[in-house]
Design a protein around this motif. Structure first.
Motif, PDB file in Angstrom:
ATOM      1  N   MET A  59      24.161  49.072  22.539  1.00  0.00           N
ATOM      2  CA  MET A  59      23.712  49.680  21.295  1.00  0.00           C
ATOM      3  C   MET A  59      23.532  51.198  21.377  1.00  0.00           C
ATOM      4  SD  MET A  59      20.448  48.644  18.946  1.00  0.00           S
ATOM      5  CE  MET A  59      19.308  49.460  20.056  1.00  0.00           C
ATOM      6  N   ILE A  60      22.816  51.696  22.370  1.00  0.00           N
ATOM      7  CA  ILE A  60      22.554  53.138  22.457  1.00  0.00           C
ATOM      8  C   ILE A  60      23.866  53.911  22.622  1.00  0.00           C
ATOM      9  CG2 ILE A  60      21.518  54.941  23.903  1.00  0.00           C
ATOM     10  CD1 ILE A  60      19.181  52.974  24.417  1.00  0.00           C
ATOM     11  N   ARG A  61      24.721  53.442  23.480  1.00  0.00           N
ATOM     12  CA  ARG A  61      26.011  54.127  23.701  1.00  0.00           C
ATOM     13  C   ARG A  61      26.870  54.069  22.446  1.00  0.00           C
ATOM     14  NH1 ARG A  61      31.189  52.623  26.417  1.00  0.00           N
ATOM     15  NH2 ARG A  61      32.094  54.596  27.134  1.00  0.00           N
ATOM     16  N   ASP A  62      26.906  52.920  21.793  1.00  0.00           N
ATOM     17  CA  ASP A  62      27.724  52.797  20.588  1.00  0.00           C
ATOM     18  C   ASP A  62      27.197  53.669  19.451  1.00  0.00           C
ATOM     19  OD1 ASP A  62      29.367  51.094  21.950  1.00  0.00           O
ATOM     20  OD2 ASP A  62      28.610  49.266  21.009  1.00  0.00           O
ATOM     21  N   ALA A  63      25.876  53.833  19.383  1.00  0.00           N
ATOM     22  CA  ALA A  63      25.308  54.754  18.392  1.00  0.00           C
ATOM     23  C   ALA A  63      25.765  56.174  18.700  1.00  0.00           C
ATOM     24  CB  ALA A  63      23.787  54.670  18.394  1.00  0.00           C
ATOM     25  N   ARG A 101      28.414  57.071  20.202  1.00  0.00           N
ATOM     26  CA  ARG A 101      29.853  57.147  19.938  1.00  0.00           C
ATOM     27  C   ARG A 101      30.177  57.081  18.445  1.00  0.00           C
ATOM     28  NH1 ARG A 101      31.815  52.231  22.744  1.00  0.00           N
ATOM     29  NH2 ARG A 101      33.884  52.904  22.182  1.00  0.00           N
ATOM     30  N   GLY A 102      29.147  56.935  17.589  1.00  0.00           N
ATOM     31  CA  GLY A 102      29.356  56.916  16.148  1.00  0.00           C
ATOM     32  C   GLY A 102      29.803  55.580  15.587  1.00  0.00           C
ATOM     33  N   LEU A 103      29.632  54.503  16.355  1.00  0.00           N
ATOM     34  CA  LEU A 103      30.048  53.180  15.895  1.00  0.00           C
ATOM     35  C   LEU A 103      28.993  52.476  15.053  1.00  0.00           C
ATOM     36  CD1 LEU A 103      31.779  51.869  19.147  1.00  0.00           C
ATOM     37  CD2 LEU A 103      32.864  52.850  17.106  1.00  0.00           C
ATOM     38  N   LEU A 104      27.756  52.983  15.072  1.00  0.00           N
ATOM     39  CA  LEU A 104      26.663  52.364  14.332  1.00  0.00           C
ATOM     40  C   LEU A 104      26.129  53.374  13.323  1.00  0.00           C
ATOM     41  CD1 LEU A 104      24.781  50.718  17.328  1.00  0.00           C
ATOM     42  CD2 LEU A 104      26.614  49.741  15.942  1.00  0.00           C
ATOM     43  N   GLY A 105      26.398  53.180  12.087  1.00  0.00           N
ATOM     44  CA  GLY A 105      26.012  54.143  11.065  1.00  0.00           C
ATOM     45  C   GLY A 105      24.520  54.289  10.845  1.00  0.00           C
ATOM     46  N   THR A 106      23.723  53.320  11.250  1.00  0.00           N
ATOM     47  CA  THR A 106      22.287  53.362  10.977  1.00  0.00           C
ATOM     48  C   THR A 106      21.472  54.094  12.027  1.00  0.00           C
ATOM     49  OG1 THR A 106      22.026  51.211  12.050  1.00  0.00           O
ATOM     50  CG2 THR A 106      22.333  51.199   9.656  1.00  0.00           C
ATOM     51  N   GLU A 165      25.112  62.185  27.971  1.00  0.00           N
ATOM     52  CA  GLU A 165      26.026  61.083  27.676  1.00  0.00           C
ATOM     53  C   GLU A 165      25.401  59.757  28.123  1.00  0.00           C
ATOM     54  OE1 GLU A 165      30.563  59.736  28.792  1.00  0.00           O
ATOM     55  OE2 GLU A 165      30.054  61.870  28.804  1.00  0.00           O
ATOM     56  N   ALA A 166      25.555  58.739  27.299  1.00  0.00           N
ATOM     57  CA  ALA A 166      25.004  57.422  27.611  1.00  0.00           C
ATOM     58  C   ALA A 166      25.596  56.902  28.922  1.00  0.00           C
ATOM     59  CB  ALA A 166      25.294  56.448  26.472  1.00  0.00           C
ATOM     60  N   PRO A 167      24.740  56.359  29.797  1.00  0.00           N
ATOM     61  CA  PRO A 167      25.235  55.914  31.099  1.00  0.00           C
ATOM     62  C   PRO A 167      26.098  54.654  31.019  1.00  0.00           C
ATOM     63  CG  PRO A 167      22.929  55.328  30.844  1.00  0.00           C
ATOM     64  CD  PRO A 167      23.302  56.151  29.642  1.00  0.00           C
ATOM     65  N   VAL A 168      27.042  54.567  31.931  1.00  0.00           N
ATOM     66  CA  VAL A 168      27.804  53.344  32.192  1.00  0.00           C
ATOM     67  C   VAL A 168      27.666  53.158  33.699  1.00  0.00           C
ATOM     68  CG1 VAL A 168      30.060  52.232  32.140  1.00  0.00           C
ATOM     69  CG2 VAL A 168      29.383  53.762  30.266  1.00  0.00           C
ATOM     70  N   ASP A 169      26.743  52.280  34.093  1.00  0.00           N
ATOM     71  CA  ASP A 169      26.342  52.196  35.496  1.00  0.00           C
ATOM     72  C   ASP A 169      25.845  50.778  35.777  1.00  0.00           C
ATOM     73  OD1 ASP A 169      24.686  52.288  37.873  1.00  0.00           O
ATOM     74  OD2 ASP A 169      24.477  54.447  37.598  1.00  0.00           O
ATOM     75  N   ASP A 170      26.319  50.182  36.858  1.00  0.00           N
ATOM     76  CA  ASP A 170      25.897  48.826  37.238  1.00  0.00           C
ATOM     77  C   ASP A 170      24.394  48.703  37.405  1.00  0.00           C
ATOM     78  OD1 ASP A 170      28.463  47.703  37.294  1.00  0.00           O
ATOM     79  OD2 ASP A 170      28.793  48.302  39.380  1.00  0.00           O
ATOM     80  N   ASN A 171      23.720  49.797  37.744  1.00  0.00           N
ATOM     81  CA  ASN A 171      22.285  49.764  38.013  1.00  0.00           C
ATOM     82  C   ASN A 171      21.420  50.113  36.813  1.00  0.00           C
ATOM     83  OD1 ASN A 171      22.682  49.159  40.811  1.00  0.00           O
ATOM     84  ND2 ASN A 171      23.320  51.272  41.076  1.00  0.00           N
ATOM     85  N   VAL A 172      22.041  50.309  35.658  1.00  0.00           N
ATOM     86  CA  VAL A 172      21.301  50.650  34.441  1.00  0.00           C
ATOM     87  C   VAL A 172      21.574  49.591  33.380  1.00  0.00           C
ATOM     88  CG1 VAL A 172      20.901  52.391  32.655  1.00  0.00           C
ATOM     89  CG2 VAL A 172      21.502  53.119  34.976  1.00  0.00           C
ATOM     90  N   TRP A 173      20.489  49.029  32.848  1.00  0.00           N
ATOM     91  CA  TRP A 173      20.585  48.030  31.774  1.00  0.00           C
ATOM     92  C   TRP A 173      19.861  48.565  30.545  1.00  0.00           C
ATOM     93  CZ3 TRP A 173      21.902  42.472  31.995  1.00  0.00           C
ATOM     94  CH2 TRP A 173      22.663  42.156  33.131  1.00  0.00           C
ATOM     95  N   GLU A 174      20.310  48.123  29.384  1.00  0.00           N
ATOM     96  CA  GLU A 174      19.666  48.499  28.126  1.00  0.00           C
ATOM     97  C   GLU A 174      18.730  47.375  27.676  1.00  0.00           C
ATOM     98  OE1 GLU A 174      21.179  50.007  23.831  1.00  0.00           O
ATOM     99  OE2 GLU A 174      21.697  47.934  24.341  1.00  0.00           O
ATOM    100  N   CYS A 175      17.580  47.772  27.196  1.00  0.00           N
ATOM    101  CA  CYS A 175      16.614  46.854  26.593  1.00  0.00           C
ATOM    102  C   CYS A 175      16.690  47.073  25.078  1.00  0.00           C
ATOM    103  CB  CYS A 175      15.230  47.200  27.128  1.00  0.00           C
ATOM    104  SG  CYS A 175      13.893  46.456  26.231  1.00  0.00           S
TER     105      CYS A 175
END
Length: 195
Positions: free
Chosen positions: A83-87, A89-94, A103-113
């Motif tokens: 969700m945070i990364r997609d926001a 990237r402009g994929l979530l209008g709200t 920049e939003a992380p893309v990392d095996d050791n980081v999870w989004e809540c």
């Protein structure tokens, strides 16, 4: 009161608990907060409810009192990631695109809540106990999944509750107004601070 971490691999062992979690999310986010979210069969869901995610339910038997979704920042499903990364990237209008400082992380050791809630049916006197159980289950599950950090878009009042829960938390974005209030992205460090 119990906490259960659900996955596509184990949800069959827990009867209606996953469906009840999605029903409780509908009650919290659609009925109470009036958020415009997808729903079907009395349940709230979105594109991030995939086999990559995990769901934490705080419950009395099948009555869901609170919940959280954990999604790896490496997840992908079609054009979506988390969700945070997609926001960003402009994929979530709200959700505003500039919710993060970097920049939003893309990392095996980081999870989004995400999709954190406590049921409005929960008596006020029990909320702190339920919130604490939910946070303890979240940090335990995230560590077991290999996370050293969790990121979340949460209510801007986060310094009050994270301090009470003993979490090492930092703001990683500006305060943004979304739907019903002020929110802010935070990072929760799991590596130093074992519960």
């Amino acid at each position: 009161m119990q906490t259960t971490t659900l996955s596509f691999a184990n949800m069959h062992n827990h009867g209606e608990l996953f469906a009840n979690l999605l029903r409780a999310r509908k009650e919290s986010f659609i009925t109470q907060k009036k958020w415009d979210l997808p729903e079907a069969l009395g349940m709230e869901y979105d594109q991030y409810d995939t086999p990559a995610s995990r769901w934490i339910a705080v419950h009395d038997f099948t009555d869901v009192l609170a919940g959280i979704r954990l999604t790896p920042t490496t997840a992908t499903c079609g054009i979506y990631s988390y969700m945070i990364r997609d926001a960003q990237r402009g994929l979530l209008g709200t959700i505003p695109r500039d919710l993060l400082e970097a920049e939003a992380p893309v990392d095996d050791n980081v999870w989004e809540c995400s999709r954190v809630f406590v049921s409005n049916k929960t008596p006020l006197a029990n909320r702190l106990k339920i919130h604490s159980a939910m946070i303890m289950a979240m940090t335990k599950s995230a560590r077991e999944l290999g996370a050293s950090k969790i990121i979340a878009l949460t209510a801007a009042s986060w310094p009050m509750w994270t301090k009470r829960c003993g979490l090492e938390t930092d703001a990683i974005g500006r305060k943004v107004f979304i739907d019903d209030g002020d929110y802010q992205c935070v990072s929760i460090n799991l590596s130093d601070n074992l519960h």
